[in-house]
Design a protein around this motif. Structure first.
Motif, mmCIF file in Angstrom:
data_model
loop_
_atom_site.group_PDB
_atom_site.id
_atom_site.type_symbol
_atom_site.label_atom_id
_atom_site.label_comp_id
_atom_site.label_asym_id
_atom_site.label_seq_id
_atom_site.Cartn_x
_atom_site.Cartn_y
_atom_site.Cartn_z
ATOM 1 N N LEU A 248 2.584 122.658 109.601
ATOM 2 C CA LEU A 248 2.978 124.064 109.693
ATOM 3 C C LEU A 248 1.844 124.900 110.279
ATOM 4 O O LEU A 248 2.070 125.745 111.158
ATOM 5 N N LYS A 249 0.630 124.653 109.809
ATOM 6 C CA LYS A 249 -0.523 125.416 110.295
ATOM 7 C C LYS A 249 -0.810 125.098 111.762
ATOM 8 O O LYS A 249 -1.054 126.012 112.570
ATOM 9 N N VAL A 250 -0.767 123.826 112.118
ATOM 10 C CA VAL A 250 -1.095 123.407 113.492
ATOM 11 C C VAL A 250 -0.076 123.930 114.496
ATOM 12 O O VAL A 250 -0.432 124.456 115.556
ATOM 13 N N PHE A 251 1.225 123.801 114.171
ATOM 14 C CA PHE A 251 2.264 124.133 115.148
ATOM 15 C C PHE A 251 2.702 125.601 115.132
ATOM 16 O O PHE A 251 3.316 126.070 116.083
ATOM 17 N N SER A 252 2.414 126.316 114.040
ATOM 18 C CA SER A 252 2.861 127.717 113.988
ATOM 19 C C SER A 252 1.749 128.715 113.683
ATOM 20 O O SER A 252 1.906 129.906 113.954
ATOM 21 N N GLY A 253 0.640 128.235 113.106
ATOM 22 C CA GLY A 253 -0.444 129.134 112.752
ATOM 23 C C GLY A 253 -0.176 129.950 111.498
ATOM 24 O O GLY A 253 -0.974 130.811 111.122
ATOM 25 N N LEU A 254 0.946 129.685 110.807
ATOM 26 C CA LEU A 254 1.317 130.444 109.608
ATOM 27 C C LEU A 254 0.565 129.932 108.386
ATOM 28 O O LEU A 254 0.044 128.810 108.369
ATOM 29 N N ASN A 255 0.531 130.757 107.344
ATOM 30 C CA ASN A 255 -0.180 130.417 106.114
ATOM 31 C C ASN A 255 0.640 129.415 105.299
ATOM 32 O O ASN A 255 1.703 129.766 104.774
#
Length: 440
Positions: A248-255
């Motif tokens: 999630l962090k790698v592909f969207s940058g979201l927390n």
């Protein structure tokens, strides 16, 4: 004062109380009245069974209409064929990618820890597995010969395909299509209201399910397969709370921490029901109103994920294959392990449409690498508990993929995603649904 405090309890807190209370109630009855015929007939198989079954049936009741209506709504809003194709391609690619990661990690960790022991093999092991469908049959069976029969039988792949075609046709017949689309949007609001009503019964249903489980699950079943149990559990938790948040962090940058907090209700529902399909109404509502995913994306990716994205099941199959090979003293080659990854990944596409789900797909994988299917009897005793955990992992993976794809397609409201209060049961979504009633 007590009433005011009770009203402040959120749905997650109520479900946790129901879960903990159910387990304590079940263990209490089990210890106070061991081998009681009355408790077994009237409490375990009577009251608790009825309440738990009604709750699960209530969730399953919504699955077919929810999937069909929401998918038609989502598809008919995607009038551009290239956008629909791109969305489908991204979704399937992401699901297969995470399944391959799950399998590879499961096999590697199982080889390193070596849970299997050849002394476990005993005479009389048996498992009557139904014949698993071939990949060709799975692909052929995606196309429904009778859409109404597919709906009555809950054949999700066929329902999804028909809904996509139906929605695509609506978007290409001009004004008449707009009128039909408006009707489906209204029906979608109705079905989402029914979801909120069913969710209010969740704490009671979870209480009954957990109490029955505590009364019926024998501790002796863990015995010789305790190591296998903890290996599978460890990989499931690793995949659910490390791999998914990292993707999630790698592909969207979201927390990822915000995501995990907002997924608690869905994970608890999945754990309690052990069914991705039964949890689907809650998953869709959370994705749209808690995480800010656009309906036309959530209504496409989540039903598809509940059908083909089975990372938790893939983890079980990977560890079980290594475990059974070690128990029977069979040395698998690198080619065999590669075949397990490919077979189980592709088999996940047809898992949801097969009675018995994970264990039958495991039979297919074992046959593929020449291992005895009878070995499945070793793990049947603990599979129910693991099934609950892997279902929670499955729905988490579905939602991670949905958020990532929504972000890439510009269909994610990050303001809603980052708002910790967004879409809570007593918050904006229920107020939006109830608004017309209050005003009238």
């Amino acid at each position: 004062m007590a009433v005011t405090q009770a009203k402040k309890l959120g749905l997650t807190s109520k479900i946790l109380i129901g879960m903990g209370g159910g387990i304590l109630f079940g263990l209490l009855l089990r210890n106070l009245f061991p081998e009681s015929t009355f408790i077994d007939e009237y409490i375990t198989q009577g009251f608790l069974h009825v309440i738990g079954t009604i709750f699960v049936s209530g969730l399953k009741m919504l699955v077919v209409p929810l999937v069909f209506i929401s998918l038609v709504c989502g598809t008919c809003s995607l009038s551009d064929p290239s956008k629909l194709g791109r969305l489908g391609g991204k979704t399937i690619a992401f699901y297969l990618f995470t399944t391959a990661i799950a399998l590879s990690m499961a096999i590697l960790i199982a080889i390193m820890i070596h849970p299997g022991n050849a002394s476990l093999v005993s005479e009389g092991l048996s498992f009557n597995a139904k014949e698993a469908p071939s990949l060709a049959e799975v692909i052929i069976n995606i196309v429904p010969t009778n859409p109404l029969q597919a709906m009555s039988e809950g054949n999700m792949l066929q329902i999804i395909l028909f809904a996509v075609i139906f929605g695509f046709a609506i978007s290409h017949i001009g004004e008449r299509g707009k009128r039909v689309a408006a009707l489906f949007n209204d029906l979608n609001e109705v079905i989402m209201r029914v979801v909120t009503l069913i969710m209010q019964l969740a704490p009671y249903g979870v209480f009954a399910l957990m109490a029955k489980l505590a009364l019926t699950l024998g501790l002796e079943t863990f015995g010789s397969v305790l190591k296998y149990f903890f290996v599978v559990l460890g990989v499931l938790l690793l995949h659910g709370f490390l791999v998914y948040p990292s993707l999630l962090k790698v592909f969207s940058g979201l927390n990822p921490f915000t995501f995990i907090r907002k997924m608690r209700d869905v994970q608890l529902f999945a754990f309690s029901t052990a069914s991705s399909n039964a949890t689907l109404p809650v998953t869709i509502e959370t994705a749209e109103h808690r995480l800010g995913v656009d309906n036309k994306i959530a209504s496409f990716t989540l039903p598809l994920g509940a059908t083909i994205n089975m990372d938790g099941t893939a983890i079980m199959q990977g560890v079980a294959t290594v475990f059974i090979a070690q128990v029977y003293g069979v040395d698998l080659t690198i080619t065999d392990y590669a075949m397990v990854v490919v077979t189980a990944t592709l088999a996940s596409i047809g898992t949801a449409g097969v009675p018995g789900v994970g264990l039958i797909m495991l039979a297919m994988v074992l046959n593929q690498v020449g291992l005895p299917v009878e070995g499945i009897s070793l793990i049947i005793g603990v599979d129910r508990l693991l099934d609950m955990v892997r279902t929670a992992v499955n729905v988490t993976g579905d939602t991670v993929a949905t958020v990532v794809i929504a972000k890439s397609e510009g269909g994610l409201n990050e303001e809603i995603f980052n708002d910790t209060q967004a879409g809570k049961t007593a918050g904006s979504f229920r107020e939006q649904v109830k608004g017309p009633e209050i005003q009238s």
